[in-house]
Design a protein around this motif. Structure first.
Motif, PDB file in Angstrom:
ATOM      1  N   LEU A 163       0.915  -1.124   0.063  1.00 45.08           N
ATOM      2  CA  LEU A 163      -0.016   0.104  -0.088  1.00 45.08           C
ATOM      3  C   LEU A 163       0.935   1.146   0.012  1.00 45.08           C
ATOM      4  CD1 LEU A 163      -2.915  -0.872   2.352  1.00 45.08           C
ATOM      5  CD2 LEU A 163      -3.058  -0.248   0.045  1.00 45.08           C
ATOM      6  N   ASP A 167      -4.335   5.676  -0.183  1.00 43.83           N
ATOM      7  CA  ASP A 167      -5.830   5.799   0.282  1.00 43.83           C
ATOM      8  C   ASP A 167      -6.588   4.776  -0.016  1.00 43.83           C
ATOM      9  OD1 ASP A 167      -8.525   6.613   0.040  1.00 43.83           O
ATOM     10  OD2 ASP A 167      -7.823   8.632   0.700  1.00 43.83           O
ATOM     11  N   PRO A 168      -7.107   4.268   1.150  1.00 40.18           N
ATOM     12  CA  PRO A 168      -7.897   2.926   0.828  1.00 40.18           C
ATOM     13  C   PRO A 168      -8.969   3.213  -0.336  1.00 40.18           C
ATOM     14  CG  PRO A 168      -7.885   3.489   3.225  1.00 40.18           C
ATOM     15  CD  PRO A 168      -7.130   4.515   2.600  1.00 40.18           C
ATOM     16  N   VAL A 171      -8.120   1.257  -3.531  1.00 49.35           N
ATOM     17  CA  VAL A 171      -8.038  -0.132  -3.690  1.00 49.35           C
ATOM     18  C   VAL A 171      -9.082  -0.777  -3.885  1.00 49.35           C
ATOM     19  CG1 VAL A 171      -7.393  -2.367  -2.204  1.00 49.35           C
ATOM     20  CG2 VAL A 171      -6.066   0.006  -1.648  1.00 49.35           C
ATOM     21  N   ARG A 227      -9.219  -5.915   7.308  1.00 50.25           N
ATOM     22  CA  ARG A 227     -10.706  -4.935   7.340  1.00 50.25           C
ATOM     23  C   ARG A 227     -10.192  -3.598   8.148  1.00 50.25           C
ATOM     24  NH1 ARG A 227     -13.672  -1.738   9.068  1.00 50.25           N
ATOM     25  NH2 ARG A 227     -16.146  -1.728   9.138  1.00 50.25           N
ATOM     26  N   PHE A 230      -6.585  -1.703   7.214  1.00 56.12           N
ATOM     27  CA  PHE A 230      -6.342  -0.807   6.199  1.00 56.12           C
ATOM     28  C   PHE A 230      -7.373  -0.304   5.558  1.00 56.12           C
ATOM     29  CE2 PHE A 230      -3.582  -4.992   6.076  1.00 56.12           C
ATOM     30  CZ  PHE A 230      -2.489  -4.253   6.434  1.00 56.12           C
ATOM     31  N   VAL A 232     -10.330  -1.277   4.424  1.00 51.51           N
ATOM     32  CA  VAL A 232     -10.900  -1.729   3.272  1.00 51.51           C
ATOM     33  C   VAL A 232     -12.185  -2.798   3.700  1.00 51.51           C
ATOM     34  CG1 VAL A 232     -10.615  -3.222   1.284  1.00 51.51           C
ATOM     35  CG2 VAL A 232      -8.726  -1.433   1.823  1.00 51.51           C
TER      36      VAL A 232
END
Length: 387
Positions: A163, A167-168, A171, A227, A230, A232
């Protein structure tokens, strides 16, 4: 400048490998606190070598045994010896440490990790159960205190490195790799023995995480951990079976680029990365030889034979205390299997049965999470199985 390190779980697989990393970088780190369970002799050996100011063990009996082993130590070395959950918290908040490696097994890591964060310590996290059980609380506390949460699991270290602070929202997917464990490709898990389940094809780990690898529960827990780490959502976290365990995980971005981290199957690499962050210390592990490796293979997981990934998605969707219940039920189910009380497939039955019986509390505080953990452990001990 020498950095003070506290290690929770110093006699386990990750803890001993962390001390090996420290040995390879003399003068860079100073061990100020060590916490272990009941492996008193090993902890005494570590204490003699590293001479930390504080030692913690499981209970008063182990503390007395440790004190007896160290009473004749020369040079006036008289460490503080404490025990239990309070001892873990004392080790995690020791004033001379700036980084705490949390590598205890299970949800017992939640309270000392939160205490370390409140004390302003950076966290090298090798205890995925902490974020599974209390991810929202832990991440909020880390943000409020401005401390770093550095993943030690090889997969999450790989994601963190891939990463690079992106920024998430950029992704598309996190690709979480799994070795597949000792039963990859096997459809019938009846009759699996303890010895077979503990025979991991790639990694040398403690008993609990090795069984979790065999059931794919380690990936289930790692999905929930990712989750929280990160930011996401679960629907963008995908598990891929990669039996060579060389590509440790990858990130696919919205523009179609995929960035992955590769390395030998040696936990000292992600441990060193976390301890040295943001620098990269000189390596001492045999480097990866891609030519000798030749090729890498990838497969979809068999979620019918190994339903743990389904349990993780269900727990994350229901939210609240359900992930803590998933984790606690699994811990007890693994204990029961290792003790010979239930068959291997009974692990799945115990976890599913306990989850079916739980009505999750939404937006729980720490007390509610710990209460759900206690309830799930009791329920898992009495949960019957069929077949």
């Amino acid at each position: 400048m020498t950095r003070g390190i506290a290690i929770l779980g110093s006699t386990g697989s990750v803890g001993t490998q962390a001390l090996d990393v420290i040995d390879h970088h003399p003068g860079r780190f100073r061990v100020v606190a060590l916490a272990a369970g009941r492996q008193v002799e090993r902890l005494a050996e570590q204490a003699r070598r590293y001479r930390p100011a504080l030692l913690s063990v499981a209970d008063a009996e182990a503390a007395a045994a440790l004190r007896q082993r160290l009473q004749s130590e020369s040079g006036g070395y008289r460490p503080e010896i404490t025990w239990g959950q309070e001892g873990l918290i004392r080790a995690a908040t020791h004033p001379e440490s700036s980084l705490v490696l949390t590598s205890v097994v299970g949800a017992m890591g939640v309270e000392p990790t939160l205490a370390a964060i409140e004390a302003g310590k950076d966290i090298a996290l090798a205890n995925k159960e902490t974020l599974v059980a209390a991810g929202e609380l832990v991440m909020a506390a880390a943000r409020a205190r401005g401390v770093k949460l550095l993943p030690v699991d090889s997969e999450h270290s790989a994601i963190f490195q891939s990463l690079s602070g992106a920024d998430p929202g950029q992704v598309r997917r996190i690709l979480l790799t799994a070795s597949g464990g000792p039963f990859r490709g096997r459809k019938d898990l009846s009759g699996v023995t303890r010895e077979e389940a503990l025979r991991h094809p790639r990694w040398s780990m403690g008993a609990k995480i090795t069984i979790d690898s065999a059931t794919l529960m380690n990936k289930a827990l790692e999905m929930i951990e990712a989750r929280w780490l990160f930011g996401v959502p679960m629907e963008r976290i995908e598990v891929i079976i990669h039996p060579e365990s060389i590509l440790h995980s990858a990130v696919e971005f919205v523009d179609g680029n995929v960035i992955a981290q590769l390395g030998p199957t040696d936990m000292r690499l992600p441990i060193q990365y976390a301890l040295c962050y943001p620098e990269r210390c000189p390596g001492f592990v045999q480097p990866l030889d891609l030519i000798a490796l030749g090729s890498l293979t990838f497969e979809r997981p068999d979620e019918e034979t190994f339903p743990s990934l389904c349990y993780a998605r269900r727990a994350a969707t229901m939210g609240g205390t359900m992930p803590a219940v998933l984790n606690a039920a699994n811990e007890v189910a693994v204990e029961r299997f290792l003790a010979g009380e239930i068959p291997f497939t009974g692990i799945f039955q115990v976890v599913a049965g306990v989850m079916d019986r739980h009505d999750p509390v939404q937006r729980p505080d720490l007390a509610a999470i710990l209460a759900a953990d206690r309830w799930a452990r009791a329920a898992a001990r009495e949960q019957g199985i069929t077949g």
